[in-house]
Design a protein around this motif. Structure first.
Motif, PDB file in Angstrom:
ATOM      1  N   GLU A 170      -2.431   5.488   5.459  1.00 40.08           N
ATOM      2  CA  GLU A 170      -2.980   6.797   5.097  1.00 40.08           C
ATOM      3  C   GLU A 170      -1.778   7.814   4.783  1.00 40.08           C
ATOM      4  OE1 GLU A 170      -5.132   7.705   8.552  1.00 40.08           O
ATOM      5  OE2 GLU A 170      -3.607   8.029   9.492  1.00 40.08           O
ATOM      6  N   SER A 171      -1.844   8.876   4.103  1.00 38.79           N
ATOM      7  CA  SER A 171      -0.774   9.793   3.802  1.00 38.79           C
ATOM      8  C   SER A 171      -0.611  11.050   4.710  1.00 38.79           C
ATOM      9  CB  SER A 171      -1.167  10.520   2.469  1.00 38.79           C
ATOM     10  OG  SER A 171      -1.038   9.392   1.422  1.00 38.79           O
ATOM     11  N   LYS A 222       0.767  -1.287  -0.041  1.00 40.35           N
ATOM     12  CA  LYS A 222       0.049   0.200  -0.050  1.00 40.35           C
ATOM     13  C   LYS A 222       0.749   1.282   0.013  1.00 40.35           C
ATOM     14  CE  LYS A 222      -3.679  -2.681   0.780  1.00 40.35           C
ATOM     15  NZ  LYS A 222      -3.182  -3.855   0.985  1.00 40.35           N
ATOM     16  N   ARG A 241       3.726   7.620   3.587  1.00 39.95           N
ATOM     17  CA  ARG A 241       2.830   6.706   3.848  1.00 39.95           C
ATOM     18  C   ARG A 241       2.594   6.310   5.080  1.00 39.95           C
ATOM     19  NH1 ARG A 241      -1.975   6.665   1.547  1.00 39.95           N
ATOM     20  NH2 ARG A 241      -1.994   4.604   1.041  1.00 39.95           N
ATOM     21  N   ASP A 295      -6.065   9.347   1.086  1.00 43.93           N
ATOM     22  CA  ASP A 295      -5.792   8.019   0.262  1.00 43.93           C
ATOM     23  C   ASP A 295      -5.486   6.922   1.439  1.00 43.93           C
ATOM     24  OD1 ASP A 295      -5.077   9.741  -1.758  1.00 43.93           O
ATOM     25  OD2 ASP A 295      -3.409  10.511  -0.807  1.00 43.93           O
TER      26      ASP A 295
END
Length: 583
Positions: free
Chosen positions: A466-467, A424, A527, A549
């Protein structure tokens, strides 16, 4: 010596409790009536001995660890206390269920409720973990039945008839203002002039929404704790309550030498609540922090002369509270309490074998509960005994003053979650130390079972990636170190390190952050992987909420299993990734 104080506690407490424990004048027409209140909290479905110890200072600079817990041993300890109190009631201050051992969790904690029915609990306040599977499933715990509200099958081994005790939820409100469960309960002992009535108020902490999945509490609100208690006291008094007992799922911690009877330097989120309580409250049975203490609160705040107790966690202790009540004046004239260690069976810890000690009574398992638990343990063996891989050494869970740091085990879990989400785009992972429930103690050859890792990670949270910018990462690390609630230094994955100075002002305690040996770029986007609980702002980490994201990965326990079994023997990382610096 602390051991001496523990062994001769009734005498010691007569001095500790001061005026609060000294009998006051009672009516001539009827003598005082003694009632025992038996208190537990944070049982968390601990059907079997949890392989943990209650630590007690030996008065010589050392520590005596006492192996404790297990439902059948807890039942025997409670029975022994009951035998000293012809009149008694048994109460729980929440988190009786969830974050449980696998033998309970697999069966939706029905066996935990079954154990407490057999023990004879009268009232249980809801805690935050009672809501882990949603309010409808919690209502089923009270009412019984086999309606399915989760992915797991209810009534898998036997028909579930519900709790025979009463859940209390004074501060948990529906949209129409009604409470999810009754706010209060009453229990009367004796008859005629000698009759006495105890009023009980039960509630969870106001911060429950920060600790559970929002879908499980949709439509519910959690009111201010002190306001809720103070509103209930006059109503109970009007119904004839001679004594007021509060069961609250909130707590604090002490400092100094380990002492389950102590109250040294008591602090925590419960303090502001206690300082606002109606003076007619006699006893507060607390929980949530998994800490053991017995406090004469008048020694902290002379205007609030009640007893404050907590029995730690996992049924390792039980609190024996004695009230002397004047039935004519309708008030408590003396009170005292002690925590009884539920010494059970030896086990192997991360430091080696731990045996029993003759310094404290050793209880024997109550046969009916041992047999009942064995049925669920046997049914769960297919899951608990499955080997999943090997580690090179035990991975301890930080305890006590170090409980807010993840240590090697936190590092291992963060590495596992990073490894599970590399696809991811994950570059960093964080684990919250308070989400680590037990150490990993392998067999002699290093082997771990699924049961071992489940004890460590019992929540079944999916991980999310997530970002976040470097500045946002710094801000969320600061959240763990601020002055709101207990401090947690998030455990990071390999390659990420930070240092912090607790003496610096809140919001500016991070001294340095590096990724792969280079300073973290505050403007760059990274990330980041965390468990779903943190992703929803759990434990007060609001900085993880709503980031762009976001994608969902495997469960935390699947990530840990996959990481351990990916190599013949997984090395437990020993480097300090989150460290303290001074000045």
């Amino acid at each position: 010596m602390l051991l001496r104080a523990r062994l001769f506690l009734p005498l010691a407490l007569s001095g500790l409790l001061g005026a609060c424990a000294t009998p006051m004048a009672v009516s001539d027409s009827a003598g005082p009536v003694e009632v025992g209140i038996i208190g537990i909290n944070d049982f968390h479905g601990s059907l079997e001995p949890p392989r943990q110890a209650v630590n007690v200072a030996d008065g010589k600079g050392g520590i005596v660890p006492v192996p404790a817990g297990g439902a059948a041993w807890l039942a025997s300890a409670i029975d022994s206390i009951r035998a000293r109190h012809p009149l008694s009631m048994t109460v729980s201050a929440g988190d009786m269920i969830s974050a449980s051992q696998l033998a309970s969790s697999l069966y939706l904690d029905e066996p935990a409720i079954g154990v407490m029915n057999r023990i004879g609990v009268d009232f249980n306040a809801v805690g935050n973990h009672e809501f882990d599977n949603g309010q409808q499933e919690l209502l089923r715990k009270q009412n019984g039945g086999c309606e399915k509200f989760t992915a797991k099958e209810p009534c898998a081994l036997e028909k579930f008839t519900g709790a025979t005790f009463k859940y209390l939820a004074a501060s948990t409100k529906r949209a129409d203002g009604s409470t999810l469960f009754p706010a209060t309960g009453l229990k009367t002992f004796g008859s005629g002039k000698s009759a006495v009535t105890i009023g009980v108020i039960g509630l969870t902490l106001k911060g429950t929404p920060n600790l559970v999945n929002p879908t499980g509490i949709e439509g519910l609100t959690f009111a201010d704790e002190a306001d809720t208690i103070n509103a209930a006291v006059p109503l109970l008094k009007a119904q004839g309550a001679d004594a007021i007992v509060v069961l609250i799922h909130e707590g604090g911690r002490t400092k100094g030498d380990p002492n389950p009877q102590g109250c040294e330097n008591f602090a925590g989120d419960i303090r502001p609540i206690l300082d606002r309580l109606d003076t007619r409250v006699d006893v507060v049975v607390s929980g949530h922090t998994h800490w053991a203490y017995v406090c004469d609160y008048a020694q902290i705040n002379p205007a609030k002369p009640f007893l404050l107790t907590s029995a730690g966690v996992y049924g390792e202790l039980v609190t024996d509270i004695t009230l002397q009540i004047d039935p004519v004046a309708g008030r408590v004239v003396s009170k005292r309490a002690e925590n009884v260690i539920v010494q059970s069976v030896p086990y192997t810890s991360t430091r080696g074998p731990l045996g029993n000690t003759p310094l404290f009574p050793q209880f024997q398992p109550r046969a009916d509960i041992a047999q009942y638990v064995a049925k669920y343990v046997e049914a769960s063996k297919e899951y608990t005994q499955r080997p999943i891989g090997k580690i090179d050494r035990p991975a301890p869970k930080n305890e006590g003053a170090e409980g807010g740091a993840g240590g090697p085990l936190g590092n291992l879990i963060a590495d596992a979650q990073l490894g599970a989400t590399r696809d991811k785009g994950a570059q960093i992972a964080f684990m919250n130390p308070f989400g680590i429930r037990a150490p990993l103690v392998p067999a002699a050859d290093g082997t771990l079972t699924f049961g071992d890792i489940y004890l460590c990670q019992p929540f079944g949270n999916n991980v999310v990636t997530e970002s976040m910018t470097g500045a946002q990462i710094k801000a969320v690390l600061e959240e763990g170190l601020d002055d709101t609630g207990p401090k947690q230094a998030l455990a990071p994955s390999a390659g990420f390190e930070f240092r912090y100075d607790p003496a610096r002002p809140a919001g500016d305690r991070i001294v340095s952050i590096t990724l792969e040996g280079k300073p973290l770029d505050m403007a760059k986007t990274y990330r980041v992987t965390v468990n779903g609980f943190l992703g929803l702002g759990g434990d007060g980490f609001s900085g993880f909420v709503g980031k762009p994201d976001t994608v969902t990965g495997p469960t935390d326990i699947d990530a840990l299993e996959s990481w351990i079994k990916a190599v013949p023997v997984r090395t437990v990382p020993q480097e300090v990734r989150a460290g303290v610096v001074k000045g």
